[in-house]
Design a protein around this motif. Structure first.
Motif, PDB file in Angstrom:
ATOM      1  N   GLU A  10       0.779  -1.783  -0.174  1.00 57.49           N
ATOM      2  CA  GLU A  10       0.017   0.134  -0.334  1.00 57.49           C
ATOM      3  C   GLU A  10       0.729   1.033   0.097  1.00 57.49           C
ATOM      4  OE1 GLU A  10      -0.725  -2.486   2.052  1.00 57.49           O
ATOM      5  OE2 GLU A  10      -2.707  -3.048   1.593  1.00 57.49           O
ATOM      6  N   GLN A  11       1.718   1.050   0.604  1.00 60.78           N
ATOM      7  CA  GLN A  11       2.649   2.151   1.645  1.00 60.78           C
ATOM      8  C   GLN A  11       3.209   2.466  -0.730  1.00 60.78           C
ATOM      9  OE1 GLN A  11       5.205   1.316   4.190  1.00 60.78           O
ATOM     10  NE2 GLN A  11       4.131   3.293   5.322  1.00 60.78           N
ATOM     11  N   LEU A  12       4.141   1.878  -1.113  1.00 58.78           N
ATOM     12  CA  LEU A  12       5.027   1.340  -2.027  1.00 58.78           C
ATOM     13  C   LEU A  12       3.436   2.297  -3.267  1.00 58.78           C
ATOM     14  CD1 LEU A  12       6.529  -2.233  -2.618  1.00 58.78           C
ATOM     15  CD2 LEU A  12       7.720   0.705  -2.176  1.00 58.78           C
ATOM     16  N   ARG A  13       2.799   2.129  -3.455  1.00 54.60           N
ATOM     17  CA  ARG A  13       1.554   1.984  -4.540  1.00 54.60           C
ATOM     18  C   ARG A  13       1.547   3.728  -3.989  1.00 54.60           C
ATOM     19  NH1 ARG A  13       0.335  -1.721  -8.204  1.00 54.60           N
ATOM     20  NH2 ARG A  13       0.095  -3.953  -7.674  1.00 54.60           N
ATOM     21  N   ALA A  14       1.106   4.160  -3.218  1.00 52.47           N
ATOM     22  CA  ALA A  14       1.116   5.152  -2.956  1.00 52.47           C
ATOM     23  C   ALA A  14       1.591   6.495  -2.912  1.00 52.47           C
ATOM     24  CB  ALA A  14       0.878   5.477  -1.487  1.00 52.47           C
ATOM     25  N   ARG A  15       3.298   5.990  -3.082  1.00 56.12           N
ATOM     26  CA  ARG A  15       4.222   6.944  -3.270  1.00 56.12           C
ATOM     27  C   ARG A  15       4.428   6.828  -4.801  1.00 56.12           C
ATOM     28  NH1 ARG A  15       8.854   5.952   1.577  1.00 56.12           N
ATOM     29  NH2 ARG A  15       7.096   6.266   2.993  1.00 56.12           N
ATOM     30  N   ALA A  16       3.683   5.926  -5.504  1.00 57.33           N
ATOM     31  CA  ALA A  16       4.307   5.344  -6.928  1.00 57.33           C
ATOM     32  C   ALA A  16       3.263   6.475  -7.468  1.00 57.33           C
ATOM     33  CB  ALA A  16       4.043   4.519  -7.481  1.00 57.33           C
ATOM     34  N   LEU A  17       2.156   6.753  -7.086  1.00 48.42           N
ATOM     35  CA  LEU A  17       0.575   7.654  -7.769  1.00 48.42           C
ATOM     36  C   LEU A  17       0.890   8.912  -7.033  1.00 48.42           C
ATOM     37  CD1 LEU A  17      -1.850   8.249  -8.324  1.00 48.42           C
ATOM     38  CD2 LEU A  17      -3.003   7.904  -6.017  1.00 48.42           C
ATOM     39  N   ALA A  18       1.654   9.361  -5.699  1.00 50.98           N
ATOM     40  CA  ALA A  18       2.592  10.306  -5.564  1.00 50.98           C
ATOM     41  C   ALA A  18       3.535  11.108  -6.970  1.00 50.98           C
ATOM     42  CB  ALA A  18       3.011  10.701  -4.400  1.00 50.98           C
ATOM     43  N   LEU A  19       3.921   9.993  -7.628  1.00 54.38           N
ATOM     44  CA  LEU A  19       4.894  10.296  -8.536  1.00 54.38           C
ATOM     45  C   LEU A  19       5.047  11.298  -9.597  1.00 54.38           C
ATOM     46  CD1 LEU A  19       8.360   7.168  -7.218  1.00 54.38           C
ATOM     47  CD2 LEU A  19       8.455  10.146  -7.385  1.00 54.38           C
ATOM     48  N   ALA A  20       3.637   9.989 -10.150  1.00 57.25           N
ATOM     49  CA  ALA A  20       2.292   9.788 -11.421  1.00 57.25           C
ATOM     50  C   ALA A  20       2.132  11.469 -11.305  1.00 57.25           C
ATOM     51  CB  ALA A  20       1.724   9.186 -11.272  1.00 57.25           C
ATOM     52  N   GLN A  21       1.512  11.725 -10.244  1.00 63.63           N
ATOM     53  CA  GLN A  21       1.355  13.156 -10.283  1.00 63.63           C
ATOM     54  C   GLN A  21       2.123  14.449 -10.183  1.00 63.63           C
ATOM     55  OE1 GLN A  21      -0.824  12.916  -5.951  1.00 63.63           O
ATOM     56  NE2 GLN A  21      -2.392  12.127  -7.328  1.00 63.63           N
ATOM     57  N   ALA A  22       3.371  14.192  -9.894  1.00 65.74           N
ATOM     58  CA  ALA A  22       4.451  15.082 -10.458  1.00 65.74           C
ATOM     59  C   ALA A  22       4.481  15.195 -11.362  1.00 65.74           C
ATOM     60  CB  ALA A  22       5.677  14.683  -9.058  1.00 65.74           C
ATOM     61  N   ARG A  23       4.883  13.975 -12.347  1.00 70.18           N
ATOM     62  CA  ARG A  23       5.357  13.792 -13.323  1.00 70.18           C
ATOM     63  C   ARG A  23       3.891  14.725 -14.418  1.00 70.18           C
ATOM     64  NH1 ARG A  23       3.730  10.332 -16.846  1.00 70.18           N
ATOM     65  NH2 ARG A  23       3.769   8.289 -15.390  1.00 70.18           N
ATOM     66  N   GLU A  24       2.885  14.376 -14.261  1.00 70.80           N
ATOM     67  CA  GLU A  24       1.724  15.320 -14.427  1.00 70.80           C
ATOM     68  C   GLU A  24       2.230  16.788 -14.450  1.00 70.80           C
ATOM     69  OE1 GLU A  24      -0.778  15.684 -17.052  1.00 70.80           O
ATOM     70  OE2 GLU A  24       0.204  14.030 -16.779  1.00 70.80           O
ATOM     71  N   ALA A  25       2.375  17.013 -13.058  1.00 74.22           N
ATOM     72  CA  ALA A  25       2.104  18.163 -13.209  1.00 74.22           C
ATOM     73  C   ALA A  25       3.820  18.751 -13.893  1.00 74.22           C
ATOM     74  CB  ALA A  25       2.741  18.575 -11.435  1.00 74.22           C
ATOM     75  N   LEU A  26       4.916  17.990 -13.792  1.00 74.96           N
ATOM     76  CA  LEU A  26       6.249  18.342 -14.916  1.00 74.96           C
ATOM     77  C   LEU A  26       5.290  19.029 -16.363  1.00 74.96           C
ATOM     78  CD1 LEU A  26       9.380  18.766 -15.105  1.00 74.96           C
ATOM     79  CD2 LEU A  26       9.304  16.371 -15.393  1.00 74.96           C
ATOM     80  N   GLN A  27       5.356  17.769 -16.688  1.00 75.27           N
ATOM     81  CA  GLN A  27       4.342  17.956 -18.311  1.00 75.27           C
ATOM     82  C   GLN A  27       3.786  19.638 -18.193  1.00 75.27           C
ATOM     83  OE1 GLN A  27       2.584  14.361 -18.276  1.00 75.27           O
ATOM     84  NE2 GLN A  27       4.711  13.092 -19.076  1.00 75.27           N
ATOM     85  N   GLN A  28       2.731  19.530 -17.361  1.00 79.66           N
ATOM     86  CA  GLN A  28       1.739  20.304 -17.538  1.00 79.66           C
ATOM     87  C   GLN A  28       2.846  22.335 -18.037  1.00 79.66           C
ATOM     88  OE1 GLN A  28      -1.465  20.945 -14.439  1.00 79.66           O
ATOM     89  NE2 GLN A  28      -2.410  18.681 -15.639  1.00 79.66           N
ATOM     90  N   GLU A  29       4.052  21.812 -16.856  1.00 77.98           N
ATOM     91  CA  GLU A  29       5.188  22.878 -16.582  1.00 77.98           C
ATOM     92  C   GLU A  29       5.436  23.504 -17.596  1.00 77.98           C
ATOM     93  OE1 GLU A  29       6.721  26.412 -14.583  1.00 77.98           O
ATOM     94  OE2 GLU A  29       4.669  25.781 -14.471  1.00 77.98           O
ATOM     95  N   ARG A  30       5.545  21.877 -18.177  1.00 78.28           N
ATOM     96  CA  ARG A  30       6.603  22.168 -19.411  1.00 78.28           C
ATOM     97  C   ARG A  30       5.480  22.875 -20.862  1.00 78.28           C
ATOM     98  NH1 ARG A  30       8.967  16.952 -21.554  1.00 78.28           N
ATOM     99  NH2 ARG A  30       9.529  18.177 -23.205  1.00 78.28           N
ATOM    100  N   ARG A  31       4.744  22.723 -21.036  1.00 79.61           N
ATOM    101  CA  ARG A  31       3.565  23.386 -22.000  1.00 79.61           C
ATOM    102  C   ARG A  31       3.463  24.500 -21.291  1.00 79.61           C
ATOM    103  NH1 ARG A  31       1.315  18.257 -21.348  1.00 79.61           N
ATOM    104  NH2 ARG A  31      -0.370  18.844 -19.220  1.00 79.61           N
ATOM    105  N   ARG A  32       3.629  25.013 -20.361  1.00 80.19           N
ATOM    106  CA  ARG A  32       3.056  26.568 -19.937  1.00 80.19           C
ATOM    107  C   ARG A  32       4.861  27.013 -20.422  1.00 80.19           C
ATOM    108  NH1 ARG A  32       4.524  30.011 -16.413  1.00 80.19           N
ATOM    109  NH2 ARG A  32       6.360  29.112 -14.997  1.00 80.19           N
ATOM    110  N   LEU A  33       5.996  26.372 -20.460  1.00 83.73           N
ATOM    111  CA  LEU A  33       6.682  27.038 -20.491  1.00 83.73           C
ATOM    112  C   LEU A  33       7.417  27.117 -22.060  1.00 83.73           C
ATOM    113  CD1 LEU A  33       9.375  25.859 -17.615  1.00 83.73           C
ATOM    114  CD2 LEU A  33       8.054  28.409 -17.589  1.00 83.73           C
ATOM    115  N   ARG A  34       6.787  26.376 -22.813  1.00 81.49           N
ATOM    116  CA  ARG A  34       6.919  25.797 -24.279  1.00 81.49           C
ATOM    117  C   ARG A  34       7.175  27.420 -25.136  1.00 81.49           C
ATOM    118  NH1 ARG A  34       3.843  20.817 -26.318  1.00 81.49           N
ATOM    119  NH2 ARG A  34       5.446  19.745 -24.376  1.00 81.49           N
ATOM    120  N   PRO A  35       6.333  28.584 -24.693  1.00 83.38           N
ATOM    121  CA  PRO A  35       5.788  29.333 -25.735  1.00 83.38           C
ATOM    122  C   PRO A  35       7.187  30.442 -25.486  1.00 83.38           C
ATOM    123  CG  PRO A  35       4.038  29.430 -25.141  1.00 83.38           C
ATOM    124  CD  PRO A  35       4.309  28.111 -24.479  1.00 83.38           C
TER     125      PRO A  35
END
Length: 217
Positions: A189-214
């Motif tokens: 359960e702890q492993l899966r919860a932390r993996a989910l947190a990583l996935a959310q951080a990765r998605e946030a990074l992708q959104q930030e990259r899209r914001r900086l793209r221009p």
């Protein structure tokens, strides 16, 4: 016609033969039981040897995956730090570390259990995100010269390698420890919860990259 003493003698002889045959049968049965026990013991030892070799092989694979993952992340971080200092990056070392990691990751995919494989997959995607950050930084550097230390893209890369990607490498280690049954390892359960947190951080990074793209145009 046999006399009484002859019958007695014959009976004793027959009894002696019967006793000898009975003892032989008992001895044969005991020998067969002994051989069967020896075979069973040998088979058990072979099974234990196979299991021990399988565990050792898994430990070695886990160790190699953990080591190459750390080396890949470290090589990427070093490139980001080189960019911050305005120095030339060692792209060859980074590419070698990346290839070594993917070689081990490909092997690990064939043997990892479900939870460890899920974690390894997320860590792989986090490493891939870091690779793309460096790739775009490299393109920018080659086209415009050294980036300012405060450049948003450079700050983003530094934060990713120092934060979520560092956490990802640590989480992979914990997942591998858990699969090997090491005391004190994180639960599923702890492993899966932390993996989910990583996935959310990765998605946030992708959104930030899209914001900086221009700003990269």
């Amino acid at each position: 016609m046999l006399s009484g003493s002859d019958w007695t003698t014959l009976a004793v002889a027959v009894a002696g033969v019967g006793g000898t045959m009975g003892a032989t049968v008992v001895a044969q049965r005991a020998r067969r039981a002994e051989v069967a026990e020896q075979n069973r013991h040998a088979a058990l030892e072979r099974q234990q040897d196979r299991e021990e070799r399988a565990v050792q092989s898994k430990r070695e694979l886990h160790s190699a995956l953990n080591a190459t993952t750390r080396a890949y992340r470290t090589a990427g971080r070093d490139i980001v730090l080189a960019f911050r200092r305005g120095e030339a990056a060692d792209a060859g070392a980074f590419d070698a570390a990346r290839q070594a990691y993917y070689d081990q990751y490909a092997q690990a995919q064939m043997v990892l259990g479900a939870t460890a494989l899920d974690v390894a997959d997320e860590v792989n995607q986090c490493l891939g995100a870091g690779y793309h950050l460096i790739r775009y930084l490299s393109l920018d550097v080659s086209g415009t010269g050294p980036l300012a230390r405060t450049d948003a893209r450079l700050v983003q890369a530094k934060q990713w390698f120092a934060g979520p990607l560092s956490d990802a490498v640590h989480l992979l280690r914990e997942a591998l420890r858990a699969e090997l049954g090491v005391d004190g390892a994180l639960s599923v359960e702890q492993l899966r919860a932390r993996a989910l947190a990583l996935a959310q951080a990765r998605e946030a990074l992708q959104q930030e990259r899209r914001r900086l793209r221009p700003r990269q145009s």
